[in-house]
Design an enzyme around this catalytic site. Structure first.
Site, short mmCIF file in Angstrom:
data_model
loop_
_atom_site.label_atom_id
_atom_site.label_comp_id
_atom_site.label_asym_id
_atom_site.label_seq_id
_atom_site.Cartn_x
_atom_site.Cartn_y
_atom_site.Cartn_z
N CYS A 1 -1.37 -9.96 35.06
CA CYS A 1 -1.36 -9.20 36.42
C CYS A 1 -0.17 -8.63 36.55
O CYS A 1 1.20 -9.27 36.42
CB CYS A 1 -1.65 -10.26 37.37
SG CYS A 1 -1.46 -9.78 39.12
N HIS B 1 -1.91 -7.40 48.07
CA HIS B 1 -0.77 -6.77 48.50
C HIS B 1 -0.96 -5.93 49.78
O HIS B 1 -2.05 -5.37 50.09
CB HIS B 1 0.01 -5.82 47.53
CG HIS B 1 -1.29 -4.95 46.93
ND1 HIS B 1 -2.24 -5.24 46.06
CD2 HIS B 1 -1.77 -3.66 47.36
CE1 HIS B 1 -3.09 -4.20 45.76
NE2 HIS B 1 -2.70 -3.15 46.59
P1 5GP Z 1 -3.85 -0.31 45.71
O1 5GP Z 1 -4.29 0.95 45.35
O2 5GP Z 1 -4.36 -1.37 44.95
O3 5GP Z 1 -3.92 -0.62 47.35
O4 5GP Z 1 -2.27 -0.49 45.64
C1 5GP Z 1 -1.61 -0.47 44.58
C2 5GP Z 1 -0.11 0.03 44.71
O5 5GP Z 1 0.68 -0.16 43.60
C3 5GP Z 1 -0.29 1.68 44.55
O6 5GP Z 1 0.06 2.36 45.67
C4 5GP Z 1 0.48 1.91 43.06
O7 5GP Z 1 1.23 3.11 43.28
C5 5GP Z 1 1.40 0.63 42.97
N1 5GP Z 1 1.95 0.36 41.83
C6 5GP Z 1 1.18 0.22 40.71
N2 5GP Z 1 1.67 0.11 39.71
C7 5GP Z 1 3.20 -0.29 40.06
C8 5GP Z 1 4.42 -0.75 39.48
O8 5GP Z 1 4.28 -0.69 38.16
N3 5GP Z 1 5.40 -0.55 40.17
C9 5GP Z 1 5.30 -0.07 41.79
N4 5GP Z 1 6.55 -0.27 42.04
N5 5GP Z 1 4.31 -0.06 42.15
C10 5GP Z 1 2.97 0.12 41.40
ZN ZN Z 2 -0.98 -11.72 40.32
#
Ligand code: 5GP
Ligand code: ZN
Length: 118
Positions: free
Chosen positions: A4, A104
């Site tokens: 993860c 998150h």
């Molecule tokens: P979701 O789309 O699942 O609601 O949000 C996941 C968020 O994690 C996205 O906004 C994406 O830009 C961010 N994210 C994905 N991979 C990484 C990473 O390796 N580092 C950081 N700082 N953010 C990440």
């Molecule tokens: Zn996790």
């Protein structure tokens, strides 16, 4: 969980720009910001989404939510951006836009991209 991304960030195995951390959670800058301030907060323990977290560990869920509100309030003000004004949101489920399946919360403040996915 071994495979993860956010577990790896929580353990420091993948670097991130951390703005807040304690023994239970971590808040870091989103790698692909959709707003002037775009932070992502996670509990260190792995739960797939906010529903699973509240079902399985309401104490941690309450702690996480209240701390995210505090960090959101401080970060928005602290950046000279309209004091205490921010969005706090959870994408829950693939079709609604969740791409990382470790619970998150996004904090968004200031100018938000017009075509923001979050
Ligand atoms: P979701 O789309 O699942 O609601 O949000 C996941 C968020 O994690 C996205 O906004 C994406 O830009 C961010 N994210 C994905 N991979 C990484 C990473 O390796 N580092 C950081 N700082 N953010 C990440
Ligand atoms: Zn996790």
């Amino acid at each position: 969980m071994t495979d993860c991304l956010f577990c790896k960030i929580a353990k420091g195995e993948i670097p991130s720009d951390i703005v807040y951390q304690d023994e239970k959670m971590i808040v870091f800058k989103d790698i692909n910001p959709q707003a002037e301030v775009h932070l992502v907060g996670i509990p260190r323990e792995h739960y797939i989404n906010i529903v699973e977290l509240t079902h399985e560990n309401i104490t941690l869920a309450q702690y996480f939510l209240s701390k995210m509100a505090e960090v959101g309030s401080k970060m928005s003000g602290g950046n000279g951006i309209d004091n205490g004004q921010f969005k706090l949101l959870f994408n829950t489920g693939e079709k609604i836009g969740q791409s990382v399946f470790h619970v998150h919360a996004h904090i968004l403040a200031g100018k938000i991209n017009e075509d923001a996915r979050v």
